[in-house]
Design a protein around this motif. Structure first.
Motif, PDB file in Angstrom:
ATOM      1  N   ALA A  64       0.835  -1.205   0.000  1.00  0.00           N
ATOM      2  CA  ALA A  64       0.000   0.000   0.000  1.00  0.00           C
ATOM      3  C   ALA A  64       0.874   1.261   0.000  1.00  0.00           C
ATOM      4  O   ALA A  64       0.596   2.215  -0.729  1.00  0.00           O
ATOM      5  CB  ALA A  64      -0.934  -0.007   1.213  1.00  0.00           C
ATOM      6  N   ALA A  65       1.925   1.259   0.816  1.00  0.00           N
ATOM      7  CA  ALA A  65       2.820   2.422   0.863  1.00  0.00           C
ATOM      8  C   ALA A  65       3.454   2.649  -0.507  1.00  0.00           C
ATOM      9  O   ALA A  65       3.537   3.779  -1.002  1.00  0.00           O
ATOM     10  CB  ALA A  65       3.893   2.218   1.928  1.00  0.00           C
ATOM     11  N   GLU A  66       3.878   1.548  -1.115  1.00  0.00           N
ATOM     12  CA  GLU A  66       4.487   1.599  -2.448  1.00  0.00           C
ATOM     13  C   GLU A  66       3.510   2.178  -3.474  1.00  0.00           C
ATOM     14  O   GLU A  66       3.877   2.958  -4.351  1.00  0.00           O
ATOM     15  CB  GLU A  66       4.898   0.167  -2.832  1.00  0.00           C
ATOM     16  N   MET A  67       2.220   1.810  -3.351  1.00  0.00           N
ATOM     17  CA  MET A  67       1.190   2.291  -4.280  1.00  0.00           C
ATOM     18  C   MET A  67       0.856   3.767  -4.062  1.00  0.00           C
ATOM     19  O   MET A  67       0.245   4.401  -4.917  1.00  0.00           O
ATOM     20  CB  MET A  67      -0.108   1.488  -4.094  1.00  0.00           C
ATOM     21  N   GLY A  68       1.178   4.306  -2.886  1.00  0.00           N
ATOM     22  CA  GLY A  68       0.882   5.712  -2.610  1.00  0.00           C
ATOM     23  C   GLY A  68      -0.180   5.949  -1.549  1.00  0.00           C
ATOM     24  O   GLY A  68      -0.629   7.086  -1.367  1.00  0.00           O
ATOM     25  N   PHE A  69      -0.614   4.895  -0.859  1.00  0.00           N
ATOM     26  CA  PHE A  69      -1.556   5.097   0.249  1.00  0.00           C
ATOM     27  C   PHE A  69      -0.875   5.894   1.356  1.00  0.00           C
ATOM     28  O   PHE A  69       0.328   5.777   1.568  1.00  0.00           O
ATOM     29  CB  PHE A  69      -2.035   3.747   0.801  1.00  0.00           C
ATOM     30  N   ARG A  70      -1.650   6.690   2.088  1.00  0.00           N
ATOM     31  CA  ARG A  70      -1.104   7.547   3.142  1.00  0.00           C
ATOM     32  C   ARG A  70      -1.573   7.149   4.528  1.00  0.00           C
ATOM     33  O   ARG A  70      -1.275   7.830   5.506  1.00  0.00           O
ATOM     34  CB  ARG A  70      -1.517   9.004   2.864  1.00  0.00           C
ATOM     35  N   ALA A  71      -2.324   6.039   4.631  1.00  0.00           N
ATOM     36  CA  ALA A  71      -2.839   5.606   5.933  1.00  0.00           C
ATOM     37  C   ALA A  71      -3.306   4.158   5.832  1.00  0.00           C
ATOM     38  O   ALA A  71      -3.507   3.632   4.734  1.00  0.00           O
ATOM     39  CB  ALA A  71      -4.008   6.496   6.361  1.00  0.00           C
ATOM     40  N   LEU A  72      -3.461   3.517   6.992  1.00  0.00           N
ATOM     41  CA  LEU A  72      -3.975   2.148   7.063  1.00  0.00           C
ATOM     42  C   LEU A  72      -5.246   2.145   7.899  1.00  0.00           C
ATOM     43  O   LEU A  72      -5.341   2.870   8.892  1.00  0.00           O
ATOM     44  CB  LEU A  72      -2.942   1.211   7.710  1.00  0.00           C
ATOM     45  N   TYR A  73      -6.201   1.301   7.499  1.00  0.00           N
ATOM     46  CA  TYR A  73      -7.460   1.187   8.247  1.00  0.00           C
ATOM     47  C   TYR A  73      -7.468  -0.073   9.117  1.00  0.00           C
ATOM     48  O   TYR A  73      -7.003  -1.133   8.687  1.00  0.00           O
ATOM     49  CB  TYR A  73      -8.664   1.141   7.285  1.00  0.00           C
ATOM     50  N   PHE A  74      -8.038   0.044  10.330  1.00  0.00           N
ATOM     51  CA  PHE A  74      -8.227  -1.115  11.215  1.00  0.00           C
ATOM     52  C   PHE A  74      -9.606  -1.082  11.864  1.00  0.00           C
ATOM     53  O   PHE A  74     -10.117  -0.008  12.169  1.00  0.00           O
ATOM     54  CB  PHE A  74      -7.159  -1.123  12.314  1.00  0.00           C
ATOM     55  N   PRO A  75     -10.188  -2.284  12.129  1.00  0.00           N
ATOM     56  CA  PRO A  75     -11.489  -2.348  12.813  1.00  0.00           C
ATOM     57  C   PRO A  75     -11.311  -2.286  14.331  1.00  0.00           C
ATOM     58  O   PRO A  75     -10.330  -2.814  14.862  1.00  0.00           O
ATOM     59  CB  PRO A  75     -12.028  -3.719  12.399  1.00  0.00           C
ATOM     60  N   CYS A  76     -12.243  -1.659  15.025  1.00  0.00           N
ATOM     61  CA  CYS A  76     -12.130  -1.522  16.492  1.00  0.00           C
ATOM     62  C   CYS A  76     -12.311  -2.858  17.203  1.00  0.00           C
ATOM     63  O   CYS A  76     -11.573  -3.186  18.112  1.00  0.00           O
ATOM     64  CB  CYS A  76     -13.168  -0.531  17.004  1.00  0.00           C
ATOM     65  N   GLY A  77     -13.349  -3.605  16.812  1.00  0.00           N
ATOM     66  CA  GLY A  77     -13.647  -4.857  17.497  1.00  0.00           C
ATOM     67  C   GLY A  77     -12.690  -5.947  17.044  1.00  0.00           C
ATOM     68  O   GLY A  77     -12.437  -6.095  15.851  1.00  0.00           O
ATOM     69  N   ILE A  78     -12.122  -6.670  17.997  1.00  0.00           N
ATOM     70  CA  ILE A  78     -11.199  -7.754  17.663  1.00  0.00           C
ATOM     71  C   ILE A  78     -11.303  -8.792  18.786  1.00  0.00           C
ATOM     72  O   ILE A  78     -11.573  -8.435  19.931  1.00  0.00           O
ATOM     73  CB  ILE A  78      -9.757  -7.211  17.481  1.00  0.00           C
ATOM     74  N   ASP A  79     -11.109 -10.078  18.441  1.00  0.00           N
ATOM     75  CA  ASP A  79     -11.200 -11.116  19.474  1.00  0.00           C
ATOM     76  C   ASP A  79     -10.151 -10.875  20.554  1.00  0.00           C
ATOM     77  O   ASP A  79      -9.066 -10.360  20.282  1.00  0.00           O
ATOM     78  CB  ASP A  79     -10.973 -12.510  18.857  1.00  0.00           C
ATOM     79  N   ASP A  80     -10.465 -11.296  21.795  1.00  0.00           N
ATOM     80  CA  ASP A  80      -9.543 -11.075  22.922  1.00  0.00           C
ATOM     81  C   ASP A  80      -8.164 -11.680  22.682  1.00  0.00           C
ATOM     82  O   ASP A  80      -7.155 -11.113  23.092  1.00  0.00           O
ATOM     83  CB  ASP A  80     -10.128 -11.675  24.216  1.00  0.00           C
ATOM     84  N   ASP A  81      -8.124 -12.841  22.011  1.00  0.00           N
ATOM     85  CA  ASP A  81      -6.822 -13.489  21.821  1.00  0.00           C
ATOM     86  C   ASP A  81      -5.999 -12.807  20.723  1.00  0.00           C
ATOM     87  O   ASP A  81      -4.882 -13.228  20.420  1.00  0.00           O
ATOM     88  CB  ASP A  81      -6.990 -14.993  21.523  1.00  0.00           C
ATOM     89  N   ARG A  82      -6.577 -11.735  20.101  1.00  0.00           N
ATOM     90  CA  ARG A  82      -5.828 -10.979  19.110  1.00  0.00           C
ATOM     91  C   ARG A  82      -5.893  -9.483  19.427  1.00  0.00           C
ATOM     92  O   ARG A  82      -5.747  -8.642  18.541  1.00  0.00           O
ATOM     93  CB  ARG A  82      -6.390 -11.257  17.705  1.00  0.00           C
ATOM     94  N   ALA A  83      -6.117  -9.151  20.691  1.00  0.00           N
ATOM     95  CA  ALA A  83      -6.308  -7.753  21.111  1.00  0.00           C
ATOM     96  C   ALA A  83      -5.159  -6.877  20.604  1.00  0.00           C
ATOM     97  O   ALA A  83      -4.029  -7.336  20.425  1.00  0.00           O
ATOM     98  CB  ALA A  83      -6.406  -7.679  22.633  1.00  0.00           C
ATOM     99  N   TRP A  84      -5.479  -5.596  20.395  1.00  0.00           N
ATOM    100  CA  TRP A  84      -4.522  -4.689  19.734  1.00  0.00           C
ATOM    101  C   TRP A  84      -3.265  -4.427  20.558  1.00  0.00           C
ATOM    102  O   TRP A  84      -2.271  -3.949  20.024  1.00  0.00           O
ATOM    103  CB  TRP A  84      -5.206  -3.371  19.359  1.00  0.00           C
TER     104      TRP A  84
END
Ligand code: MN
Length: 363
Positions: free
Chosen positions: A160-180
């Motif tokens: 994405a950076a190579e393509m020219g994106f300037r940000a990344l998106y993430f979802p708020c809700g995530i399973d506990d065993d993969r918490a942010w």
């Protein structure tokens, strides 16, 4: 007569408050995935159907029923599916640039099959780059990152950076065993910091919607979409991710901003009063990490601006939430005039321009 009208218009144009939006959305074409993926994969990509009582979202064999709101369609701004008309909407409303999150793309991270998730995320990013960002430079999207395997997430962030994106998106809700806050994400934070891509969470994403039907249900459910954004920041700060990566910047979009310095104080209290239990130790207080690295966007909240005056927390962005119902389309100027009535122009410039440009510097 004509002259008088044009004078009024000129005057309105002169008084227009120009803004950048840290919370807008793209509306994907219905054939986004069918046009770009093999039938085997496209059949399992997210799609929605209008049922009698619900909108039904299908994602790789899963089915999610969502409340159907006919009036939502009626209130869509004219440019919601046509880029050129959208740019005219922006000019009329006084919006210079938009960070535009997905709509259907929000479901990508619900996919559990890593191969499918990678293919669907890549196709969305290709579409956003070719059909939106390749055609103008005022509306830009954060890239969708596949999350089932962290090595796939890193690879797509780099692409994405190579393509020219300037940000990344993430979802708020995530399973506990993969918490942010868990170390499993460490390679992704290292990559994003090196690539200088801010991490953008949008509220109301990732988990099944809470649906409470008792008294105050509509407002209760609206608030239930807000708390997970606070949880994301709590985990990233308390777990040490932002402390280990001081150049990472984080945005929580659409969840208001007044809560940000407040949870900083609250976390400091826990860090200090429960100090004997605190792991990991941080090199800075939670409130300092938040002030330096956490940004938040609001639409209508008066307190989001007051908090800057009162606490000096100034990573506050405004957002139009175009083209959604919660947004300001049709009353953007009225909203901006109300929110910034009597507010120091320095603070107004920080919210409408400075914080946005700090997070998304134009190349
Ligand atoms: Mn939004």
């Amino acid at each position: 007569m004509t002259k008088a009208i044009s004078t009024v218009q000129d005057q309105q144009e002169e008084e227009k408050i120009w803004a950048n939006s840290g919370d807008s959305h793209l509306m994907e074409p219905e054939d986004l995935w069918t046009a770009r993926l093999s039938k085997r994969l496209a059949d399992r990509a997210p799609r929605s159907e209008r049922g009698e009582k619900y909108e039904i979202v299908y994602i790789d064999g899963m089915q999610i029923d969502r409340q159907l709101n006919d009036f939502m369609d009626a209130m869509r701004p004219p440019g919601f599916k046509d880029l050129n008309i959208r740019l005219q909407d922006l000019d009329r409303e006084g919006v210079r640039n938009q960070l535009a999150f997905p709509s259907m793309g929000f479901w990508v991270n619900n996919i559990r099959d890593p191969e499918l998730e990678v293919a669907v995320a890549r196709a969305w990013n290709d579409w956003a780059m070719e059909d939106i960002m390749g055609k103008q430079d005022r509306i830009f999207a954060p890239a969708i990152v596949p999350l089932q395997k962290v090595e796939d997430a890193v690879a797509e962030a780099e692409r994405a950076a190579e393509m020219g994106f300037r940000a990344l998106y993430f979802p708020c809700g995530i399973d506990d065993d993969r918490a942010w806050g868990l170390d499993i994400w460490e390679p992704l934070w290292t990559a994003a910091e090196e690539l200088k891509l801010p991490l953008c969470w949008h509220i109301g994403t990732g988990a099944a919607n809470v649906v409470y039907r008792g008294p105050g249900g509509a407002v209760v459910n609206y608030m239930e979409t807000t708390y997970p954004g606070m949880r994301v920041i709590t985990h990233l700060v308390a777990g040490g991710a932002l402390d280990r990566h001081p150049d990472l910047k984080v945005l929580v979009a659409e969840g208001g901003a007044g809560w940000v310095p407040a949870i900083g104080d609250r976390m400091d209290e826990g860090y200090r009063q429960h100090g004997m239990f605190v792991r990991p130790r941080l090199s800075r207080l939670p409130s300092e990490i938040i002030r330096q690295q956490v940004y938040a966007s609001f639409q209508h909240d008066i307190s989001a601006v007051q908090v800057i005056e009162d606490t000096n927390y100034n990573n506050v962005l405004w957002g139009d939430d175009y083209p959604h119902l919660e947004g300001t389309y049709g009353h953007t100027q009225e909203t901006l005039r109300t929110v910034f009535d009597g507010v120091d122009t320095k603070i107004r410039d920080r919210v409408l321009h400075g914080a946005f440009e700090e997070l998304f510097p134009s190349v």
